[in-house]
Design a protein around this motif. Structure first.
Motif, PDB file in Angstrom:
ATOM      1  N   LEU A 283      52.121  34.524  21.816  1.00 51.56           N
ATOM      2  CA  LEU A 283      52.585  33.380  21.040  1.00 51.56           C
ATOM      3  C   LEU A 283      53.988  33.616  20.525  1.00 51.56           C
ATOM      4  CD1 LEU A 283      51.805  30.631  19.925  1.00 51.56           C
ATOM      5  CD2 LEU A 283      50.896  31.786  17.904  1.00 51.56           C
ATOM      6  N   SER A 284      54.264  34.862  20.091  1.00 50.29           N
ATOM      7  CA  SER A 284      55.589  35.203  19.605  1.00 50.29           C
ATOM      8  C   SER A 284      56.630  35.081  20.708  1.00 50.29           C
ATOM      9  CB  SER A 284      55.584  36.622  19.036  1.00 50.29           C
ATOM     10  OG  SER A 284      56.868  36.982  18.600  1.00 50.29           O
TER      11      SER A 284
ATOM     12  N   ALA B 105      57.387  31.414  21.299  1.00 50.29           N
ATOM     13  CA  ALA B 105      57.753  30.597  20.147  1.00 50.29           C
ATOM     14  C   ALA B 105      59.103  29.921  20.317  1.00 50.29           C
ATOM     15  CB  ALA B 105      57.758  31.456  18.881  1.00 50.29           C
TER      16      ALA B 105
ATOM     17  N   ILE C 215      59.336  26.394  21.816  1.00 52.40           N
ATOM     18  CA  ILE C 215      58.890  25.226  21.048  1.00 52.40           C
ATOM     19  C   ILE C 215      59.940  24.904  20.001  1.00 52.40           C
ATOM     20  CG2 ILE C 215      57.087  24.295  19.565  1.00 52.40           C
ATOM     21  CD1 ILE C 215      55.150  26.226  20.817  1.00 52.40           C
TER      22      ILE C 215
ATOM     23  N   ALA D 277      61.011  23.658  16.854  1.00 51.72           N
ATOM     24  CA  ALA D 277      60.406  23.226  15.598  1.00 51.72           C
ATOM     25  C   ALA D 277      61.178  22.088  14.950  1.00 51.72           C
ATOM     26  CB  ALA D 277      60.314  24.408  14.632  1.00 51.72           C
TER      27      ALA D 277
ATOM     28  N   LYS E   7      52.561  27.447  14.028  1.00 57.01           N
ATOM     29  CA  LYS E   7      52.057  27.444  15.406  1.00 57.01           C
ATOM     30  C   LYS E   7      50.546  27.703  15.425  1.00 57.01           C
ATOM     31  CE  LYS E   7      56.389  27.311  16.796  1.00 57.01           C
ATOM     32  NZ  LYS E   7      57.062  27.487  15.510  1.00 57.01           N
TER      33      LYS E   7
ATOM     34  N   GLN F 265      47.225  28.677  18.431  1.00 53.77           N
ATOM     35  CA  GLN F 265      46.809  29.008  19.799  1.00 53.77           C
ATOM     36  C   GLN F 265      45.306  29.210  19.777  1.00 53.77           C
ATOM     37  OE1 GLN F 265      49.286  31.928  21.535  1.00 53.77           O
ATOM     38  NE2 GLN F 265      48.353  31.837  23.535  1.00 53.77           N
TER      39      GLN F 265
ATOM     40  N   THR G  62      47.778  25.389  23.017  1.00 47.08           N
ATOM     41  CA  THR G  62      48.797  25.851  22.090  1.00 47.08           C
ATOM     42  C   THR G  62      49.495  24.651  21.472  1.00 47.08           C
ATOM     43  OG1 THR G  62      50.431  25.964  23.894  1.00 47.08           O
ATOM     44  CG2 THR G  62      49.244  27.988  23.378  1.00 47.08           C
TER      45      THR G  62
ATOM     46  N   GLU H 192      51.766  23.125  17.644  1.00 47.89           N
ATOM     47  CA  GLU H 192      52.434  23.271  16.349  1.00 47.89           C
ATOM     48  C   GLU H 192      51.990  22.158  15.419  1.00 47.89           C
ATOM     49  OE1 GLU H 192      56.913  22.352  14.776  1.00 47.89           O
ATOM     50  OE2 GLU H 192      56.721  23.593  16.589  1.00 47.89           O
TER      51      GLU H 192
ATOM     52  N   TYR I 160      54.311  18.286  25.766  1.00 49.65           N
ATOM     53  CA  TYR I 160      53.355  18.245  24.667  1.00 49.65           C
ATOM     54  C   TYR I 160      52.877  16.822  24.419  1.00 49.65           C
ATOM     55  CZ  TYR I 160      54.622  23.008  23.377  1.00 49.65           C
ATOM     56  OH  TYR I 160      54.818  24.358  23.392  1.00 49.65           O
TER      57      TYR I 160
END
Length: 334
Positions: free
Chosen positions: A181-182, A185, A188, A190, A245, A247, A254, A256, A280
């Protein structure tokens, strides 16, 4: 047989509050028949092949008879599938413009044979046009077998999400999920409420479901990590705050959080792993109190049109029904 009080690991339940199917020991089964028919139609209809002589396309799924299921026992997944499939194809000869039609029959797609060995029979209506039949027998058969292979991969990955329950290894798996996920990141943004991603045909979905629980409890199931892991039966990463986030389902889902109104509304950017990269959907969950129940209203925009049925299945079977099961098995702490 497992004997109570003699250290048999099948009786160790203290590591799960609900004590359900500890260490994946008990037999569970999920019917994949309806899901499989939809996925086979999606993968097979529309296949095209062409060369200098002509062009052919699989135009319809005439028949799909059989069944499929997945069972879990002692932490292992067991698959059963047996299908008899008939497809209609049509083609055109480049030089003359003549059009022809035919059939493709797959008499036995089952776990007893490898996909590459699966029988694929191509036929054509009487008359000229054997050059198109030959094209379907070669390039067409290869593409059909490729599509069947994609179906089996999906059956063994997408469809089985949540069937294997978490065990002691969850902590190790969770660390792996966090690392992934990191790493992702940065992909994505934000700062944008909706990641535009690629431009593809999409649909909007609206679903409602009643739950026999207080609105506060239902809201917590979607925002508390331990409860998410219980209903999804898999490791999860959860940051239930604006811009946080999440998951779930071993990384198959996955996204946000973009808006959270406690006990009222949750809005998320949301995607499945197999969707086009960086695409998304926007999922909004509205929590509406009713007489001794809570109505959950789901509105989803931006679902790839080919994933509409899978999205409905995901929410109905893997969210709503699993959450109801959790509510029946355990009393949630306030």
């Amino acid at each position: 047989m497992a004997k109570w009080g003699q250290g048999d690991p099948r009786w160790i339940v203290e590591e799960r509050e609900d004590g359900t199917n500890v260490n994946n020991w008990h037999w569970t089964e999920r019917d994949a028949t309806s899901w499989s028919k939809g996925r086979l139609h999606e993968l097979l209809v529309g296949i095209t092949v062409e060369n200098e002589a002509g062009r052919c396309e699989i135009s319809e799924l005439k028949q799909v008879e059989g069944e499929a299921s997945c069972s879990s026992r002692k932490g292992k997944l067991i698959f059963f599938y047996e299908w008899n499939i008939k497809l209609g194809w049509k083609g055109i000869i480049r030089e003359s413009g003549a059009k022809h039609k035919g059939l493709i029959e797959i008499p036995s797609l089952s776990e007893e044979n490898e996909v590459d060995d699966t029988e694929v029979n191509v036929s054509k209506k009487k008359g000229d046009g054997d050059i198109l039949k030959d094209l379907m027998k070669t390039a067409g058969t290869a593409k059909v077998r490729e599509a069947l292979g994609d179906y089996l991969k999906a059956l063994k990955t997408e469809f089985t999400v949540g069937m294997i329950l978490p065990t002691k290894a969850m902590a190790v798996q969770e660390l792996t999920v966090k690392r992934k996920l990191s790493e992702n990141a940065l992909q994505i943004q934000a700062s944008s409420p909706v990641a535009l991603g690629v431009r593809i045909p999409t649909v909007a979905l609206h679903m409602t479901e009643l739950f026999d629980t207080a609105i506060e409890q239902l809201y917590r199931i979607f925002t508390v990590k331990d409860l998410v892991q219980k209903f999804s039966k898999s490791p999860a990463v959860l940051e239930a705050e604006k811009g946080g986030k999440f998951q779930m389902f071993d990384g198959n889902i996955t996204g946000e959080y973009t808006e959270l109104l406690t006990n009222k509304k949750i809005v998320m950017k949301w995607r499945c792993r197999n969707w086009p990269e960086e695409h998304y959907a926007v999922v909004a969950l509205n929590f509406v109190p009713t007489l001794e129940q809570t109505e959950l209203q789901l509105d989803c925009k931006g679902v790839p049109i080919c994933e509409e049925e899978n999205m409905k299945f995901c929410w109905q079977k893997q969210h709503f029904e699993e959450i109801k099961g959790l509510l029946q098995l355990t009393t949630l702490n306030g």
